[in-house]
Design an enzyme around this catalytic site. Structure first.
Site, PDB file in Angstrom:
ATOM      1  N   SER A 298     -11.839 -21.714   4.811  1.00 27.47           N
ATOM      2  CA  SER A 298     -11.535 -22.345   6.087  1.00 27.47           C
ATOM      3  C   SER A 298     -10.017 -22.470   6.314  1.00 27.47           C
ATOM      4  O   SER A 298      -9.317 -21.478   6.430  1.00 27.47           O
ATOM      5  CB  SER A 298     -12.235 -23.705   6.158  1.00 27.47           C
ATOM      6  OG  SER A 298     -12.191 -24.254   7.444  1.00 27.47           O
ATOM      7  N   ASP A 309       0.098 -12.223   6.939  1.00 26.75           N
ATOM      8  CA  ASP A 309       0.281 -11.347   8.097  1.00 26.75           C
ATOM      9  C   ASP A 309       1.740 -11.285   8.539  1.00 26.75           C
ATOM     10  O   ASP A 309       2.217 -10.239   9.001  1.00 26.75           O
ATOM     11  CB  ASP A 309      -0.576 -11.836   9.267  1.00 26.75           C
ATOM     12  CG  ASP A 309      -2.035 -11.438   9.122  1.00 26.75           C
ATOM     13  OD1 ASP A 309      -2.422 -11.024   8.012  1.00 26.75           O
ATOM     14  OD2 ASP A 309      -2.776 -11.539  10.107  1.00 26.75           O
ATOM     15  N   LYS A 323     -14.876 -18.199   5.108  1.00 24.90           N
ATOM     16  CA  LYS A 323     -15.454 -19.131   6.069  1.00 24.90           C
ATOM     17  C   LYS A 323     -14.548 -19.130   7.293  1.00 24.90           C
ATOM     18  O   LYS A 323     -13.618 -19.922   7.388  1.00 24.90           O
ATOM     19  CB  LYS A 323     -15.577 -20.528   5.449  1.00 24.90           C
ATOM     20  CG  LYS A 323     -16.562 -21.460   6.154  1.00 24.90           C
ATOM     21  CD  LYS A 323     -16.026 -22.012   7.439  1.00 24.90           C
ATOM     22  CE  LYS A 323     -16.968 -23.006   8.079  1.00 24.90           C
ATOM     23  NZ  LYS A 323     -16.490 -23.478   9.395  1.00 24.90           N
TER      24      LYS A 323
END
Length: 552
Positions: A298, A309, A323
């Site tokens: 999560s 990224d 998740k």
């Protein structure tokens, strides 16, 4: 008479044709367009069952079963109906309850059983050996078969210091495992400690995302900076997530202002949302390694994905849980709560965080789980799918999609050999007894001696402990104790260090065999910038992994 029959026959055929034609016509109607008819049919079925079924059935039970069937048909484990009474027991999950007296478990009724969702970091249940996925079968000798989560939570709570007996059913263990857990005031600290390692490397474990996470991380970073931090290991292993705003807030500490952190995408426009950094990073170009494992979920994945990224951190360890779905809470008539998945998370590069549920199920298969040096389950990496999509980081590095966060450098924890693993599994069936014995022995050991990081339990002390485990009619077999000797030594030393030095002392004692941390330290010791860190991993890709069972 014959003429009457001749007239009646075609009329009967016509009537049957009309009836059957109407039936097939109804069957051929588009179900979306015949929603009203479907509702009528549903109500008719409910009425017939309620009035005519051979056994009397309560109408409320019928509707509850119908709702449960609808939600189960979605195939989404994160969608559920939470009754009004149970809802309050979940409040601590959102950080609403900063502390409470209990055993430190997040529980949910799943497939008819009270299931452990998360043992809270630092709580007595986690220390006793309760694991995610364990089923609470008994509390103080009473079966939980007919209990809901609210009743179970009430029975687990109590005055701090008092004990509660819990019977656990665990996959792979045939019998109920007894645990005696002492209740405590649960403090949901996000950062239990921070410490400087060698070569100016700061280490910061982030265990959960609660209301104070961003504040705690900022303060820990300031403390490490004052001690001469030149690089950082941010440990998100085992972090189940928590508050989204806090996950974005921590990411904001490391990113330039105005860049994407995460996006949500759903079927409707109101479910689409973008989170963008605002404050600006505190320590530009500080080399950072983020540690992940299968228990990172999560908000942990949101944070790790954003830093990966944007080429702001190197991710080391194992693929995260995956998740990546968003749940919206709808309060229903009567006070119940519908927890419905309404969107998915996407990293700045466009990767979905949500892993395919079939892949999650395969990862939890016992045949795919190894046993770590402390007896913890370790999910072996699933062979990569050649069809998994790839993405590019903002700096052009190749990133793997397919759900979860795939590390830049895969490093699995060390595991037990096959023979030791079997002995440890046998100990697991006596989990409560072993945990209690380890705790009691450690208490006695630290009462009259100083213990420092790096200590080793004397052989005669270990022999005494093993004799205690093997004594009496309930003792553990000599062959099991002999095979698990090294494992039990580590368990006892861990508890001794925990009592003598807390979380920090335990970590510093175990860092010598923590392979992901050791790899992070090796990489960071060689660089002085984040760009240099990415260049360094070219020498890591293709290196031979540590073989499973290399350590006993």
């Amino acid at each position: 008479m014959r003429q009457s029959r001749n007239i009646l026959a075609p009329i009967m055929v016509l009537g049957i044709a009309l009836v059957t034609g109407g039936w097939f016509l109804q069957q051929g109607m588009d179900r979306d367009e015949s929603l009203y008819a479907q509702v009528r049919v549903f109500q008719e079925v409910m009425d017939h069952v309620s009035r005519g079924f051979v056994n009397q059935v309560e109408d409320s039970d019928l509707y509850d079963s119908a709702i449960e069937g609808v939600l189960e048909s979605l195939g989404d484990p994160h969608t559920s109906l939470i009754d009004a009474e149970t809802w309050e027991s979940f409040r601590f999950r959102s950080g609403a309850d900063a502390e409470y007296g209990g055993v430190g478990l997040e529980i949910l009724r799943r497939e008819g059983a009270i299931t452990v969702m998360t043992p809270l970091p630092g709580g007595p249940s986690l220390r006793a050996g309760i694991r995610t996925g364990d089923v609470i079968a008994e509390v103080d000798g009473e079966s939980t078969a007919d209990w809901d989560t609210d009743v179970t939570a009430d029975r687990l709570r109590g005055r701090p210091g008092t004990a509660v007996e819990i019977g656990i059913r665990r996959p792979g263990v045939e019998t109920v495992i007894p645990f005696a857990i002492h209740r405590a005031v649960i403090e949901l600290l996000s950062v239990p400690f921070s410490v400087m390692l060698q070569d100016g490397i700061g280490y910061l474990p982030l265990q959960v995302f609660s209301q104070t996470s961003t504040k705690e991380v900022r303060e820990a970073l300031a403390s490490l900076d004052a001690q001469g931090m030149t690089s950082l290991v941010l440990d998100l292993r085992g972090n189940p997530g928590g508050l989204l705003d806090e996950g974005a807030g921590v990411a904001d500490l490391f990113l330039e202002p105005g860049v994407s952190i995460v996006e949500t995408k759903g079927r409707t426009p109101e479910q689409n949302q973008a989170f963008v950094s605002r404050a600006g990073q505190l320590y530009p170009d500080l080399p950072i390694v983020v540690l992940l494992d299968g228990g990172s979920a999560s908000a942990s994945e949101i944070l790790a994905g954003a830093l990966q990224d944007h080429d702001r951190a190197l991710v080391v360890g194992a693929q995260s849980y995956g998740k990546g779905s968003v749940q919206t809470l709808y309060r229903l008539t009567g006070g119940d709560i519908l927890r419905l998945t309404t969107a998915k998370w996407y990293t700045p590069s466009g990767r979905t965080i949500q892993k395919d549920y079939a892949a999650q199920s395969a990862a939890s298969d016992l045949r795919n789980v190894a046993v770590g040096l402390m007896g913890e389950p370790i999910v072996r990496p699933i062979p990569s799918d050649p069809d998994v999509p790839t993405f590019s980081s903002m700096g052009g590095r190749t990133l793997m999609g397919g759900g979860g966060i795939t590390p830049d450098v895969e490093v699995m924890p060390d595991t037990l050999s096959a023979s030791v693993r079997q002995a440890v599994l046998a100990l697991g069936a006596r989990g409560g007894m072993v945990s209690t014995a380890v705790f009691d022995f450690a208490v006695r050991f630290v009462q009259d001696r100083e213990v420092e990081v790096g200590f080793s339990l004397p052989s005669e002390q270990l022999d005494r402990f093993l004799d205690e485990l093997g004594a009496g009619g309930e003792g553990i077999e000599a062959s099991v104790l002999r095979e698990s000797r090294c494992f039990l030594q580590r368990r006892v030393e861990r508890e001794i260090m925990n009592q003598a030095g807390g979380d920090e002392g335990r970590f510093m004692h175990e860092v010598a065999w923590d392979l992901p941390v050791r790899e992070a330290m090796r990489l960071l010791a060689r660089v002085d910038s984040q760009a240099g860190l990415f260049a360094e991993i070219d020498q890591v890709v293709g290196a031979e992994p540590v073989e499973e069972g290399a350590s006993r």
